[in-house]
Design a protein around this motif. Structure first.
Motif, short mmCIF file in Angstrom:
data_model
loop_
_atom_site.label_atom_id
_atom_site.label_comp_id
_atom_site.label_asym_id
_atom_site.label_seq_id
_atom_site.Cartn_x
_atom_site.Cartn_y
_atom_site.Cartn_z
N ALA A 138 45.75 49.52 36.83
CA ALA A 138 45.49 48.17 37.30
C ALA A 138 44.01 47.87 37.25
N SER A 139 43.62 46.97 36.35
CA SER A 139 42.21 46.61 36.26
C SER A 139 42.10 45.11 36.03
N GLY A 140 40.95 44.67 35.54
CA GLY A 140 40.77 43.24 35.31
C GLY A 140 41.56 42.75 34.12
N GLY A 141 41.88 43.65 33.21
CA GLY A 141 42.56 43.24 31.97
C GLY A 141 43.96 43.78 31.81
N ILE A 165 46.18 42.38 37.94
CA ILE A 165 45.88 42.36 39.39
C ILE A 165 44.38 42.10 39.62
N GLY A 166 43.53 42.78 38.87
CA GLY A 166 42.09 42.56 39.04
C GLY A 166 41.71 41.11 38.74
N GLU A 167 42.38 40.56 37.73
CA GLU A 167 42.15 39.16 37.36
C GLU A 167 42.54 38.24 38.52
N PHE A 169 42.45 39.03 41.69
CA PHE A 169 41.36 39.16 42.67
C PHE A 169 40.16 38.32 42.22
N ASP A 170 39.83 38.42 40.92
CA ASP A 170 38.65 37.69 40.42
C ASP A 170 38.84 36.18 40.55
N LYS A 171 40.05 35.69 40.24
CA LYS A 171 40.30 34.24 40.32
C LYS A 171 40.31 33.76 41.76
N GLY A 182 35.50 39.91 41.62
CA GLY A 182 36.08 39.45 42.87
C GLY A 182 36.68 40.53 43.75
N GLY A 183 37.15 41.61 43.14
CA GLY A 183 37.87 42.64 43.93
C GLY A 183 37.10 43.11 45.15
N PRO A 184 35.90 43.65 44.95
CA PRO A 184 35.15 44.15 46.10
C PRO A 184 34.82 43.04 47.09
N VAL A 186 36.55 40.20 47.70
CA VAL A 186 37.76 39.81 48.44
C VAL A 186 38.10 40.90 49.45
N GLU A 187 38.02 42.15 49.03
CA GLU A 187 38.36 43.24 49.95
C GLU A 187 37.44 43.23 51.16
N SER A 188 36.16 43.00 50.93
CA SER A 188 35.27 43.05 52.08
C SER A 188 35.45 41.83 52.98
N GLY A 277 42.29 52.56 37.28
CA GLY A 277 41.80 51.22 36.94
C GLY A 277 40.93 50.72 38.08
N GLY A 278 40.13 49.70 37.84
CA GLY A 278 39.19 49.21 38.83
C GLY A 278 39.83 48.86 40.16
N VAL A 279 41.06 48.35 40.12
CA VAL A 279 41.75 47.93 41.34
C VAL A 279 42.06 49.12 42.25
N ALA A 281 40.18 51.02 43.39
CA ALA A 281 39.12 51.13 44.39
C ALA A 281 39.54 50.51 45.72
N ASN A 282 40.57 49.67 45.69
CA ASN A 282 40.95 48.91 46.89
C ASN A 282 41.56 49.84 47.95
N ALA A 283 40.89 49.94 49.07
CA ALA A 283 41.30 50.90 50.10
C ALA A 283 42.66 50.56 50.70
N THR A 309 37.14 53.08 36.86
CA THR A 309 36.62 51.95 36.09
C THR A 309 36.23 52.46 34.70
N ASP A 310 35.94 51.55 33.78
CA ASP A 310 35.70 51.95 32.40
C ASP A 310 34.52 52.91 32.29
N ASN A 311 34.69 53.96 31.51
CA ASN A 311 33.66 54.99 31.38
C ASN A 311 33.85 55.76 30.08
O1 KG4 Z 1 38.75 48.96 35.23
P1 KG4 Z 1 37.73 47.89 35.43
O2 KG4 Z 1 36.35 48.29 35.85
O3 KG4 Z 1 37.52 47.04 34.14
C1 KG4 Z 1 38.55 46.54 33.36
O4 KG4 Z 1 39.01 45.44 33.68
O5 KG4 Z 1 38.96 47.26 32.40
O6 KG4 Z 1 38.36 46.88 36.51
C2 KG4 Z 1 37.64 45.77 36.98
C3 KG4 Z 1 38.58 44.98 37.87
C4 KG4 Z 1 38.01 43.64 38.27
O7 KG4 Z 1 38.99 42.65 38.08
C5 KG4 Z 1 37.69 43.85 39.73
O8 KG4 Z 1 37.76 42.66 40.50
C6 KG4 Z 1 38.76 44.84 40.16
O9 KG4 Z 1 38.88 45.72 39.06
N1 KG4 Z 1 38.34 45.56 41.36
C7 KG4 Z 1 38.99 45.49 42.54
C8 KG4 Z 1 38.22 46.23 43.46
N2 KG4 Z 1 37.15 46.75 42.81
C9 KG4 Z 1 37.24 46.32 41.51
N3 KG4 Z 1 40.12 44.85 42.90
C10 KG4 Z 1 40.51 44.97 44.17
N4 KG4 Z 1 39.83 45.65 45.12
C11 KG4 Z 1 38.69 46.30 44.82
N5 KG4 Z 1 38.01 46.96 45.75
#
Ligand code: KG4
Ligand code: ZN
Length: 353
Positions: A138-141, A165-167, A169-171, A182-184, A186-188, A277-279, A281-283, A309-311
């Motif tokens: 689950a990430s932004g894409g 899902i990340g998208e 959060f971002d929207k 947006g993820g971090p 929104v979470e905070s 995936g970036g999401v 990170a959500n506790a 996250t991407d690396n």
């Molecule tokens: O994996 P990633 O770094 O990049 C790609 O999209 O491939 O993921 C980034 C996504 C973003 O949409 C960001 O808002 C979300 O992960 N993200 C979170 C949190 N930290 C990053 N979503 C929810 N809660 C978080 N704490």
């Protein structure tokens, strides 16, 4: 075996060197990541042309830095792995061509890595998880639930039909005036909010598949925000908390279905449930998944945040997993902006990266 990994599919430029340990796990010898978040923040999302140009400017420096940090020359490598998709084509081309250049100059084998496969295999780099396992990517894409049977052997059990899902959060963040990503944010904001205040929908919950659909939730957040506008800090916090609670409920339900489908298709339980995936990170999400895994007696594995996250390390590791099976690619291998992990899957949903 020591492999260079190059990642340029989205908004992080990364290069890393990973070594295969005798016990089959990986050791990260160097891991260089340059995030472009600042370059895109003003636009509230990734601008493909800005991303591609930023990759061009820095990729060779990061490769040189990673090799120096690992104390190696390019000629000491046993292989070169570059993400060849899915992702933004301009960026993918930059990293893949850089990888081809190093492979050509050194005569070492090239691996054109599927970025999603790299995310899916990361849990084996750090936690040495055995096949088969269930994973939520689950990430932004991308948002997918996969059964990982082995290297190159994936069953997609579910995916999003619209937003990742990340998208979402971002929207939501953008709508509420919070910063990108947006993820971090929104979470905070959610930490001080009342998750019960807005009754938001839980799309797809109870459906007999493991798919997601998040665009309706996005609309519901907008309508809820409109209903209390102008927004005060308390409203934003409550909207964030209510939105996050809806996401957590949906993910828990979809993963429960994913597990059921896994058992049906593979005839056994997974070795572990992995979330990446970036999401990841959500506790709140991690805690909910850890709880539901504990209920069914399965270990939950979440790679460390910098590897979720991407690396570049995940690309290098996917290269190692492939090279040890003899799976190298020719130097004319193409970049693939769309590249489903599971070609058997009929619906080519959400193959962005
Ligand atoms: O994996 P990633 O770094 O990049 C790609 O999209 O491939 O993921 C980034 C996504 C973003 O949409 C960001 O808002 C979300 O992960 N993200 C979170 C949190 N930290 C990053 N979503 C929810 N809660 C978080 N704490
Ligand atoms: Zn990614």
């Amino acid at each position: 075996m020591r492999v260079l990994g190059i990642e340029t599919t989205c908004d992080e430029t990364a290069a890393a060197v990973v070594r295969l340990r005798p016990d089959g796990s990986g050791a990260i010898m160097a891991d260089e990541v340059m995030s472009q978040i600042a370059a895109h923040a003003a636009f509230g999302g990734v601008v493909p042309e800005i991303a591609a140009r930023a990759h061009v400017e820095i990729v060779d420096t990061l490769i040189a830095r990673a090799l120096a940090q690992a104390g190696m020359a390019a000629g000491d490598l046993d292989g070169v792995a570059a993400a060849a998709g899915p992702g933004l084509i301009g960026g993918v081309l930059v990293g893949l061509m850089a990888g081809k250049g190093v492979a050509l100059a050194t005569g070492k084998p090239l691996v054109a890595v599927n970025h999603l496969e790299a995310h899916a295999l990361t849990a084996r780099l750090t936690a040495h998880v055995a096949f088969p396992y269930l994973i939520l990517l689950a990430s932004g894409g991308h948002t997918q639930i996969l059964a990982v049977r082995g290297v190159g052997d994936y069953d997609r059990l579910g995916a999003t039909m619209d937003d990742a899902i990340g998208e979402a959060f971002d929207k939501t963040a953008k709508l509420l005036g919070l910063p990108y990503p947006g993820g971090p944010a929104v979470e905070s904001a959610a930490r001080d909010g009342d998750r019960e205040r807005f009754a938001l929908p839980r799309p797809m919950v109870g459906r007999p598949n493991a798919d997601f659909s998040l665009s309706g939730l996005k609309t519901a957040v907008r309508l809820a925000a409109d209903s209390v506008a102008p927004l005060r800090a308390r409203d934003v916090a409550d909207l964030c908390a209510s939105f996050q609670a809806a996401i957590v409920d949906v993910v828990e339900d979809r993963m429960r279905m994913g597990l059921k489908l896994f058992r049906q298709r593979l005839g056994r339980a997974p070795e572990a449930v992995v979330v990446s995936g970036g999401v990841a990170a959500n506790a709140a999400l991690r805690a909910a998944l850890a709880r539901s895994c504990a209920e069914v007696g399965l270990p939950m594995v979440a790679p460390p945040q910098n590897l979720c996250t991407d690396n570049g390390a995940m690309i290098a590791w996917a290269g190692i997993e492939r090279l040890r099976l003899g799976l190298a690619d020719p130097l004319d291998v193409p970049a693939r902006p769309r590249w489903p992990l599971d070609p058997k899957s009929e619906r080519a949903l959400n193959n962005k990266a």
